[in-house]
Scaffold this motif. Structure first.
Motif, PDB file in Angstrom:
ATOM      1  N   VAL A 100      10.542  11.883   4.892  1.00  0.00           N
ATOM      2  CA  VAL A 100      10.224  13.029   5.738  1.00  0.00           C
ATOM      3  C   VAL A 100      11.267  14.234   5.605  1.00  0.00           C
ATOM      4  N   ALA A 101      10.576  15.267   5.468  1.00  0.00           N
ATOM      5  CA  ALA A 101      11.536  16.624   5.179  1.00  0.00           C
ATOM      6  C   ALA A 101      11.603  17.278   6.397  1.00  0.00           C
ATOM      7  N   ALA A 102      11.988  18.472   6.238  1.00  0.00           N
ATOM      8  CA  ALA A 102      12.267  19.255   7.400  1.00  0.00           C
ATOM      9  C   ALA A 102      10.917  20.066   7.783  1.00  0.00           C
ATOM     10  N   ASN A 103      11.004  19.895   9.210  1.00  0.00           N
ATOM     11  CA  ASN A 103       9.942  20.510   9.947  1.00  0.00           C
ATOM     12  C   ASN A 103       8.525  19.901   9.946  1.00  0.00           C
ATOM     13  N   PRO A 104       8.157  18.696  10.231  1.00  0.00           N
ATOM     14  CA  PRO A 104       6.862  18.010  10.021  1.00  0.00           C
ATOM     15  C   PRO A 104       6.312  18.424  11.098  1.00  0.00           C
ATOM     16  N   GLN A 105       4.938  18.444  11.085  1.00  0.00           N
ATOM     17  CA  GLN A 105       3.830  18.775  11.969  1.00  0.00           C
ATOM     18  C   GLN A 105       3.707  17.716  13.087  1.00  0.00           C
ATOM     19  N   GLU A 106       3.472  17.941  14.082  1.00  0.00           N
ATOM     20  CA  GLU A 106       2.988  17.204  15.219  1.00  0.00           C
ATOM     21  C   GLU A 106       1.809  17.259  15.586  1.00  0.00           C
ATOM     22  N   PHE A 107       1.010  16.333  15.457  1.00  0.00           N
ATOM     23  CA  PHE A 107      -0.460  15.933  15.914  1.00  0.00           C
ATOM     24  C   PHE A 107      -0.639  15.491  17.236  1.00  0.00           C
ATOM     25  N   SER A 108      -1.768  16.058  17.981  1.00  0.00           N
ATOM     26  CA  SER A 108      -1.454  15.213  19.316  1.00  0.00           C
ATOM     27  C   SER A 108      -2.377  13.878  19.272  1.00  0.00           C
ATOM     28  N   ASP A 109      -3.088  13.577  18.284  1.00  0.00           N
ATOM     29  CA  ASP A 109      -3.736  12.312  17.948  1.00  0.00           C
ATOM     30  C   ASP A 109      -2.998  11.517  17.030  1.00  0.00           C
ATOM     31  N   VAL A 110      -1.803  11.688  16.600  1.00  0.00           N
ATOM     32  CA  VAL A 110      -0.711  10.834  15.912  1.00  0.00           C
ATOM     33  C   VAL A 110       0.391  10.613  16.790  1.00  0.00           C
ATOM     34  N   LYS A 111       0.515   9.177  17.266  1.00  0.00           N
ATOM     35  CA  LYS A 111       1.363   9.081  18.254  1.00  0.00           C
ATOM     36  C   LYS A 111       2.649   8.210  17.540  1.00  0.00           C
ATOM     37  N   PRO A 112       4.062   8.174  18.007  1.00  0.00           N
ATOM     38  CA  PRO A 112       4.813   7.256  17.504  1.00  0.00           C
ATOM     39  C   PRO A 112       4.419   5.836  17.452  1.00  0.00           C
ATOM     40  N   GLU A 113       3.585   5.323  18.239  1.00  0.00           N
ATOM     41  CA  GLU A 113       3.266   4.001  18.037  1.00  0.00           C
ATOM     42  C   GLU A 113       2.249   3.552  17.252  1.00  0.00           C
ATOM     43  N   HIS A 114       1.839   4.445  16.564  1.00  0.00           N
ATOM     44  CA  HIS A 114       0.766   4.203  15.615  1.00  0.00           C
ATOM     45  C   HIS A 114       1.006   4.078  14.157  1.00  0.00           C
ATOM     46  N   TRP A 115       0.460   3.088  13.379  1.00  0.00           N
ATOM     47  CA  TRP A 115       0.969   2.519  12.227  1.00  0.00           C
ATOM     48  C   TRP A 115       1.182   3.731  11.164  1.00  0.00           C
ATOM     49  N   TYR A 117       1.802   6.883  11.704  1.00  0.00           N
ATOM     50  CA  TYR A 117       2.688   7.979  12.432  1.00  0.00           C
ATOM     51  C   TYR A 117       3.618   8.509  11.390  1.00  0.00           C
ATOM     52  N   ASP A 118       4.489   7.672  10.851  1.00  0.00           N
ATOM     53  CA  ASP A 118       5.544   7.975   9.744  1.00  0.00           C
ATOM     54  C   ASP A 118       4.820   8.630   8.637  1.00  0.00           C
ATOM     55  N   PHE A 119       3.764   8.082   8.168  1.00  0.00           N
ATOM     56  CA  PHE A 119       3.545   8.627   6.852  1.00  0.00           C
ATOM     57  C   PHE A 119       2.617  10.088   6.910  1.00  0.00           C
ATOM     58  N   ILE A 120       1.901  10.310   7.961  1.00  0.00           N
ATOM     59  CA  ILE A 120       1.347  11.465   8.307  1.00  0.00           C
ATOM     60  C   ILE A 120       2.638  12.535   8.581  1.00  0.00           C
ATOM     61  N   ARG A 121       3.470  12.220   9.389  1.00  0.00           N
ATOM     62  CA  ARG A 121       4.582  13.127   9.419  1.00  0.00           C
ATOM     63  C   ARG A 121       5.427  13.713   8.289  1.00  0.00           C
ATOM     64  N   THR A 122       5.467  12.446   7.269  1.00  0.00           N
ATOM     65  CA  THR A 122       6.118  12.797   6.088  1.00  0.00           C
ATOM     66  C   THR A 122       5.205  13.568   5.007  1.00  0.00           C
ATOM     67  N   ALA A 123       3.961  13.432   4.777  1.00  0.00           N
ATOM     68  CA  ALA A 123       3.109  14.166   4.320  1.00  0.00           C
ATOM     69  C   ALA A 123       3.185  15.594   4.803  1.00  0.00           C
ATOM     70  N   SER A 124       2.984  15.754   5.971  1.00  0.00           N
ATOM     71  CA  SER A 124       2.769  17.150   6.521  1.00  0.00           C
ATOM     72  C   SER A 124       4.181  17.936   6.466  1.00  0.00           C
ATOM     73  N   SER A 125       5.190  17.101   6.346  1.00  0.00           N
ATOM     74  CA  SER A 125       6.597  17.922   6.020  1.00  0.00           C
ATOM     75  C   SER A 125       6.791  18.397   4.744  1.00  0.00           C
ATOM     76  N   HIS A 126       5.995  17.930   3.804  1.00  0.00           N
ATOM     77  CA  HIS A 126       6.056  18.295   2.127  1.00  0.00           C
ATOM     78  C   HIS A 126       4.921  19.127   1.959  1.00  0.00           C
ATOM     79  N   GLY A 127       4.130  19.663   3.065  1.00  0.00           N
ATOM     80  CA  GLY A 127       2.960  20.761   3.033  1.00  0.00           C
ATOM     81  C   GLY A 127       1.812  20.284   2.481  1.00  0.00           C
ATOM     82  N   LEU A 128       1.701  18.723   2.253  1.00  0.00           N
ATOM     83  CA  LEU A 128       0.639  18.282   1.494  1.00  0.00           C
ATOM     84  C   LEU A 128      -0.741  18.090   2.379  1.00  0.00           C
TER      85      LEU A 128
END
Length: 401
Positions: A100-115, A117-128
């Motif tokens: 994960v890089a700086a400034n990942p996006q937060e999505f209301s339907d992606v919660k920390p308890e979801h499997w 979560y980290d993958f989506i935050r990481t991809a969003s932090s790289h602008g992908l």
């Protein structure tokens, strides 16, 4: 005394690490069944006749894709099933070894308890990736072919040459998807159903996602590995395996009585006298070589090889080998993260001795092995050619014929 059919793996997998398995099968001996579930997961039952079986096996062997295991232990990949947005993002993040890089996006339907979560935050932090609007990502929605093209272009635009003529797909509308589909077609990452139809809004299947991602990974060419390094790595691994297996023939010094007790228990009256007289050969160093040079499928195959060779030794089976050709290695292709090396001259005369009788069989284990770049910058062998599915009926503990 209950005996079990020995795992006849060699006829199924052409890997140098299995060079002695043909001799074991050739000897037609029996051995206690071993748990080979670590190998079964790489050899799904629904891939054998698939058009893109090689790609599916490659993605499994490298650890980028996992199969489905049912209650009976059967493994499938379901290549024609659709793939969700979250599932594709997970494969992409693993393939690129992203943190994960700086400034990942937060999505209301992606919660920390979801499997995912980290993958989506990481991809969003790289602008992908972006969401679908209103602060949502829709992780469980099936991803479309155009969406994959967009994500792949974004992910590889700095490492893949997007050159050449693009395909003129008549079914791609003049909207957000068109530049990404055209650019992906320039690099050969997407081909379409034919020269004019791409199906941008079609739900992508799992195998379509694998194909597009694999093509992109194999086309990266900005930090290519040194060919001599790749060849030396594979050669060193083969030489060390050869030395270990050859030296193990002389045994570890454990007596046959110790071996018989370990295999059959304290009451070893039914044990073969040949077992009682045998010397237990130690193949554990194969696992050390596995840790040093291999990962994924190849690592697990080497570990299983060590266990099987040890079991054969416990049964009084002596396996000797002599390398009878010159190793020659050729780098077939390479990219930033992956490479293929063809190993020729991996030919042995293997002599199997049991009950004082010997048979010699020439084994040609020449094959192509696949390597990947690890997180620490080193390279390891992760896979090889699979000719046909493993006979998984022989792999369950306690199975009999």
């Amino acid at each position: 005394m209950k005996k079990h059919t020995f795992l006849k793996v060699v006829s199924s997998i052409t890997l140098v690490s299995l060079l002695l398995f043909p001799a074991a099968a050739y000897a037609a001996e029996t051995a206690p069944a071993l748990d080979a579930s670590s190998i079964k997961k790489y050899l799904p039952e629904d891939v054998k006749d698939h058009e893109y079986a090689a790609t599916i096996h490659d993605m499994l062997q490298s650890g980028l894709v996992n199969g489905y295991v049912d209650e009976a232990g059967n493994v499938t990949v379901k290549p024609e099933n659709n793939i969700t947005r979250a599932e594709f993002v997970k494969i992409l993040v693993k393939a690129l070894d992203l943190d994960v890089a700086a400034n990942p996006q937060e999505f209301s339907d992606v919660k920390p308890e979801h499997w995912h979560y980290d993958f989506i935050r990481t991809a969003s932090s790289h602008g992908l990736i972006n969401g679908i609007g209103e602060g949502q990502f829709a992780p469980d929605r099936n991803i479309t072919r155009a969406e994959i093209a967009k994500i792949v272009v974004r992910a590889f635009e700095q490492t893949v040459p997007f050159t050449g003529a693009s395909k003129q797909f008549t079914d791609v509308p003049d909207d957000w998807s068109k530049p990404y589909v055209e650019k992906a077609s320039q690099a050969g990452i997407v081909n379409g159903y034919d020269d004019t139809h791409f199906g941008p809004n079609d739900k992508a299947t799992r195998v379509q996602a694998m194909l597009m991602l694999q093509r992109a990974l194999h086309k990266e060419n900005t930090t290519l590995p040194d060919e001599t390094m790749l060849k030396n790595l594979v050669l060193e691994m083969n030489q060390k395996l050869y030395e270990v297996v050859t030296e193990a023939v002389y045994g570890s010094g454990e007596t046959g009585d110790t071996v018989a007790e370990e295999v059959y228990g304290n009451e070893s009256e039914e044990a073969d006298t040949n077992v009682a007289e045998a010397v237990y050969a130690d193949y554990s160093e194969i696992k050390d070589i596995s840790d040093e040079y291999a990962t994924g499928f190849y690592h697990d195959v080497l570990d299983l090889s060590a266990d099987i060779l040890t079991e054969l030794s416990k049964l009084g089976i002596k396996i000797e080998q002599k390398h009878v050709a010159d190793w020659t290695l050729e780098v077939l292709w390479k990219s930033n993260r992956y490479a293929a090396v063809k190993v020729n001259g991996d030919v042995y005369d293997v002599t199997v001795t049991k009950d004082g009788q010997s048979r010699t069989h020439r084994v040609d284990a020449s094959s192509t092995v696949f390597l990947k770049k690890m997180n620490d910058g080193s390279w390891k062998v992760y896979g090889g050619e699979v000719k046909q599915p493993l006979p998984t009926g022989h792999l369950q503990p306690g199975s009999q014929n």
